[in-house]
Design a protein around this motif. Structure first.
Motif, PDB file in Angstrom:
ATOM      1  N   PRO A 134       1.011  -1.399   0.088  1.00  8.05           N
ATOM      2  CA  PRO A 134      -0.202  -0.004   0.005  1.00  8.05           C
ATOM      3  C   PRO A 134       0.907   1.254  -0.162  1.00  8.05           C
ATOM      4  O   PRO A 134       2.048   1.270   0.178  1.00  8.05           O
ATOM      5  N   VAL A 135       0.081   2.408  -0.192  1.00  4.89           N
ATOM      6  CA  VAL A 135       0.963   3.739  -0.392  1.00  4.89           C
ATOM      7  C   VAL A 135       1.564   3.970   1.208  1.00  4.89           C
ATOM      8  O   VAL A 135       0.922   3.589   1.994  1.00  4.89           O
ATOM      9  N   GLY A 136       2.817   4.392   0.820  1.00  5.06           N
ATOM     10  CA  GLY A 136       3.731   4.806   2.295  1.00  5.06           C
ATOM     11  C   GLY A 136       4.308   3.658   2.836  1.00  5.06           C
ATOM     12  O   GLY A 136       5.325   3.835   3.591  1.00  5.06           O
ATOM     13  N   HIS A 137       4.146   2.344   2.124  1.00  2.81           N
ATOM     14  CA  HIS A 137       5.042   1.172   2.485  1.00  2.81           C
ATOM     15  C   HIS A 137       6.403   1.038   2.122  1.00  2.81           C
ATOM     16  O   HIS A 137       6.521   1.636   1.003  1.00  2.81           O
ATOM     17  N   ARG A 138       7.375   0.528   2.772  1.00  3.95           N
ATOM     18  CA  ARG A 138       8.710   0.688   2.462  1.00  3.95           C
ATOM     19  C   ARG A 138       9.198  -0.978   2.173  1.00  3.95           C
ATOM     20  O   ARG A 138       8.894  -1.637   3.018  1.00  3.95           O
ATOM     21  N   ILE A 139      10.051  -1.026   1.351  1.00  7.15           N
ATOM     22  CA  ILE A 139      10.569  -2.374   1.307  1.00  7.15           C
ATOM     23  C   ILE A 139      12.293  -2.201   0.964  1.00  7.15           C
ATOM     24  O   ILE A 139      12.715  -1.123   0.247  1.00  7.15           O
ATOM     25  N   PRO A 140      13.058  -3.112   1.560  1.00  4.05           N
ATOM     26  CA  PRO A 140      14.522  -3.030   1.136  1.00  4.05           C
ATOM     27  C   PRO A 140      14.670  -3.020  -0.329  1.00  4.05           C
ATOM     28  O   PRO A 140      13.997  -3.738  -1.198  1.00  4.05           O
ATOM     29  N   LEU A 141      15.798  -2.289  -0.767  1.00  2.00           N
ATOM     30  CA  LEU A 141      15.940  -2.098  -2.213  1.00  2.00           C
ATOM     31  C   LEU A 141      17.040  -3.401  -2.637  1.00  2.00           C
ATOM     32  O   LEU A 141      18.065  -3.567  -2.190  1.00  2.00           O
ATOM     33  N   GLN A 142      16.381  -4.149  -3.055  1.00  2.00           N
ATOM     34  CA  GLN A 142      17.062  -5.378  -3.690  1.00  2.00           C
ATOM     35  C   GLN A 142      16.610  -5.878  -5.141  1.00  2.00           C
ATOM     36  O   GLN A 142      15.663  -5.681  -5.649  1.00  2.00           O
ATOM     37  N   PHE A 143      17.635  -6.457  -5.855  1.00  2.00           N
ATOM     38  CA  PHE A 143      17.344  -6.964  -7.114  1.00  2.00           C
ATOM     39  C   PHE A 143      15.898  -7.717  -7.249  1.00  2.00           C
ATOM     40  O   PHE A 143      16.017  -8.633  -6.238  1.00  2.00           O
ATOM     41  N   PRO A 144      15.038  -7.665  -8.295  1.00  2.00           N
ATOM     42  CA  PRO A 144      15.163  -6.596  -9.199  1.00  2.00           C
ATOM     43  C   PRO A 144      14.612  -5.238  -9.108  1.00  2.00           C
ATOM     44  O   PRO A 144      14.378  -4.399 -10.103  1.00  2.00           O
ATOM     45  N   ALA A 145      13.901  -5.002  -7.771  1.00  2.00           N
ATOM     46  CA  ALA A 145      13.183  -3.798  -7.418  1.00  2.00           C
ATOM     47  C   ALA A 145      14.327  -2.467  -7.894  1.00  2.00           C
ATOM     48  O   ALA A 145      15.318  -2.627  -7.563  1.00  2.00           O
ATOM     49  N   GLY A 146      13.677  -1.714  -8.276  1.00  2.00           N
ATOM     50  CA  GLY A 146      14.664  -0.102  -8.804  1.00  2.00           C
ATOM     51  C   GLY A 146      15.628  -0.451  -9.925  1.00  2.00           C
ATOM     52  O   GLY A 146      16.449   0.260 -10.304  1.00  2.00           O
ATOM     53  N   ALA A 147      15.142  -1.651 -10.839  1.00  2.00           N
ATOM     54  CA  ALA A 147      16.186  -1.732 -12.027  1.00  2.00           C
ATOM     55  C   ALA A 147      16.096  -0.520 -12.991  1.00  2.00           C
ATOM     56  O   ALA A 147      17.017  -0.333 -13.711  1.00  2.00           O
ATOM     57  N   GLU A 157      26.104   2.920  -5.856  1.00  2.00           N
ATOM     58  CA  GLU A 157      25.029   2.175  -5.525  1.00  2.00           C
ATOM     59  C   GLU A 157      24.465   1.078  -6.480  1.00  2.00           C
ATOM     60  O   GLU A 157      24.022   0.190  -6.190  1.00  2.00           O
ATOM     61  N   GLN A 158      25.023   1.129  -7.654  1.00  2.00           N
ATOM     62  CA  GLN A 158      25.017  -0.027  -8.463  1.00  2.00           C
ATOM     63  C   GLN A 158      25.465  -1.214  -8.070  1.00  2.00           C
ATOM     64  O   GLN A 158      24.870  -2.408  -8.174  1.00  2.00           O
ATOM     65  N   ASN A 159      26.740  -1.152  -7.677  1.00  2.00           N
ATOM     66  CA  ASN A 159      27.379  -2.202  -7.150  1.00  2.00           C
ATOM     67  C   ASN A 159      26.714  -2.897  -5.999  1.00  2.00           C
ATOM     68  O   ASN A 159      26.584  -4.207  -5.734  1.00  2.00           O
ATOM     69  N   THR A 160      26.274  -1.994  -4.867  1.00  2.00           N
ATOM     70  CA  THR A 160      25.347  -2.340  -3.876  1.00  2.00           C
ATOM     71  C   THR A 160      24.203  -3.253  -4.194  1.00  2.00           C
ATOM     72  O   THR A 160      23.971  -4.418  -3.602  1.00  2.00           O
ATOM     73  N   TRP A 161      23.593  -2.554  -5.290  1.00  2.00           N
ATOM     74  CA  TRP A 161      22.161  -3.143  -5.920  1.00  2.00           C
ATOM     75  C   TRP A 161      22.587  -4.759  -6.415  1.00  2.00           C
ATOM     76  O   TRP A 161      21.838  -5.479  -6.066  1.00  2.00           O
ATOM     77  N   LEU A 162      23.749  -4.500  -7.295  1.00  2.00           N
ATOM     78  CA  LEU A 162      24.016  -5.919  -7.975  1.00  2.00           C
ATOM     79  C   LEU A 162      24.306  -6.878  -6.996  1.00  2.00           C
ATOM     80  O   LEU A 162      24.026  -8.131  -6.995  1.00  2.00           O
ATOM     81  N   ASN A 163      24.690  -6.486  -5.658  1.00  2.00           N
ATOM     82  CA  ASN A 163      25.387  -7.663  -4.899  1.00  2.00           C
ATOM     83  C   ASN A 163      23.977  -8.264  -4.031  1.00  2.00           C
ATOM     84  O   ASN A 163      24.204  -9.178  -3.388  1.00  2.00           O
ATOM     85  N   THR A 164      22.894  -7.605  -4.383  1.00  2.00           N
ATOM     86  CA  THR A 164      21.750  -8.239  -3.682  1.00  2.00           C
ATOM     87  C   THR A 164      21.204  -9.364  -4.466  1.00  2.00           C
ATOM     88  O   THR A 164      20.187  -9.965  -4.098  1.00  2.00           O
TER      89      THR A 164
END
Length: 299
Positions: A134-147, A157-164
């Motif tokens: 729902p609106v306002g909810h947060r989730i950890p940014l992990q692949f593939p979210a935020g691609a 940031e890219q490297n941190t994301w790729l490592n997830t």
């Protein structure tokens, strides 16, 4: 285009206290909404029963946390008004509504921060409504979210994301960033042998809605659905003339600073799409992303 379908699959961690989570979700929605919003709209946007929303709002109203206007719309009360963050322009909701009307699919706008994704607005499709975050909810940014935003983020940031990404998906994740930078959009699909399962789960979740006696089962089904729909399209698949399953699409939305700060998602969740159908989904999502960028940079 046929079979309008649900919103993108963003799945939250299961709350240890669902009643408390619902209160937080309502307050978060009101904080992100510039105009008063009705009980019916709150229940629809958060995928909760109207009676539940009414009871929570009555308690919040008594505490001064929300206020009801003469038209029975609710907004933040004086006790919480100082907590309101930046409010999205009202045109953002109109743009998402236009996207859902054009495609029949649900759409979501999220803010992408280095470590998390926050849902800012959700608009349902016109057929199945699969509950997600729902609106306002947060989730950890992990692949593939935020691609869709990662190609425009810093190397760190890219490297941190790729490592997830799981080890088996690291190469795929790296190729995805190059493809997204080239095409301006990320497109995901289930594996061919999972497409039927995806549609079955989506139909079941839509039918159950908020009335499922055991909410943890809905959470488990949503997790499974998200797992089954996280395979990125390759360049060859995007250019293919073959009929292919399609889960969801995501495109970057840029802030006034020029940073790819947001992501708009569209969730067709279809077991088979032709090349022209996929092209229309892509065109519609990119058009919405450009309109949202304009709305946010000129507000």
């Amino acid at each position: 285009m046929h079979r309008p379908t649900p919103e993108p699959l963003l799945v939250a961690e299961r709350s240890p206290s669902p009643p408390t989570r619902r209160v937080i979700d309502i307050v978060s929605l009101l904080a992100a909404t510039p105009e008063p919003i009705s009980v019916a709209a709150i229940a629809d946007r958060l995928d909760i029963a109207r009676a539940t929303a009414t009871a929570i709002l009555a308690e919040l109203d008594a505490a001064g946390w929300v206020l009801r206007d003469p038209n029975r719309g609710y907004g933040l009360g004086h006790a919480l008004a100082g907590l309101r963050g930046p409010v999205l322009p009202s045109s953002v909701g109109d743009i998402l509504e236009t996207l859902t009307e054009r495609t029949g699919c649900g759409a979501t706008l999220s803010r992408i921060e280095p470590d998390r994704l926050t849902v800012l607005d959700v608009r349902h499709g016109t057929d199945r409504v699969v509950p997600g975050i729902p609106v306002g909810h947060r989730i950890p940014l992990q692949f593939p979210a935020g691609a869709s935003v990662m190609p425009w983020r810093s190397a760190a940031e890219q490297n941190t994301w790729l490592n997830t990404a799981p080890e088996s998906d690291r190469r795929t994740a790296g190729s995805l960033l190059s493809l997204v930078r080239d095409r301006g959009i990320a497109v995901f699909r289930p594996r061919a042998d999972d497409a039927g399962t995806v549609e079955l789960l989506a139909d079941l979740l839509s039918a159950m809605g908020t009335e499922l006696p055991q909410p943890q089962l809905r959470t488990r089904a949503l997790r499974q659905l998200a797992t089954l729909t996280a395979r990125p399209f390759t360049k060859a698949e995007l250019d293919s003339d073959a009929a292919l399953p399609l889960a969801y699409l995501a495109a970057p939305v840029f802030a006034p600073t020029g940073t790819a700060a947001y992501e708009v998602q569209l969730g067709p969740l279809r077991t088979s799409t032709t090349k022209p159908e996929r092209a229309e989904y892509i065109t519609a999502t990119l058009a919405a992303a450009r309109a949202l960028t304009t709305a946010l940079t000129t507000a």
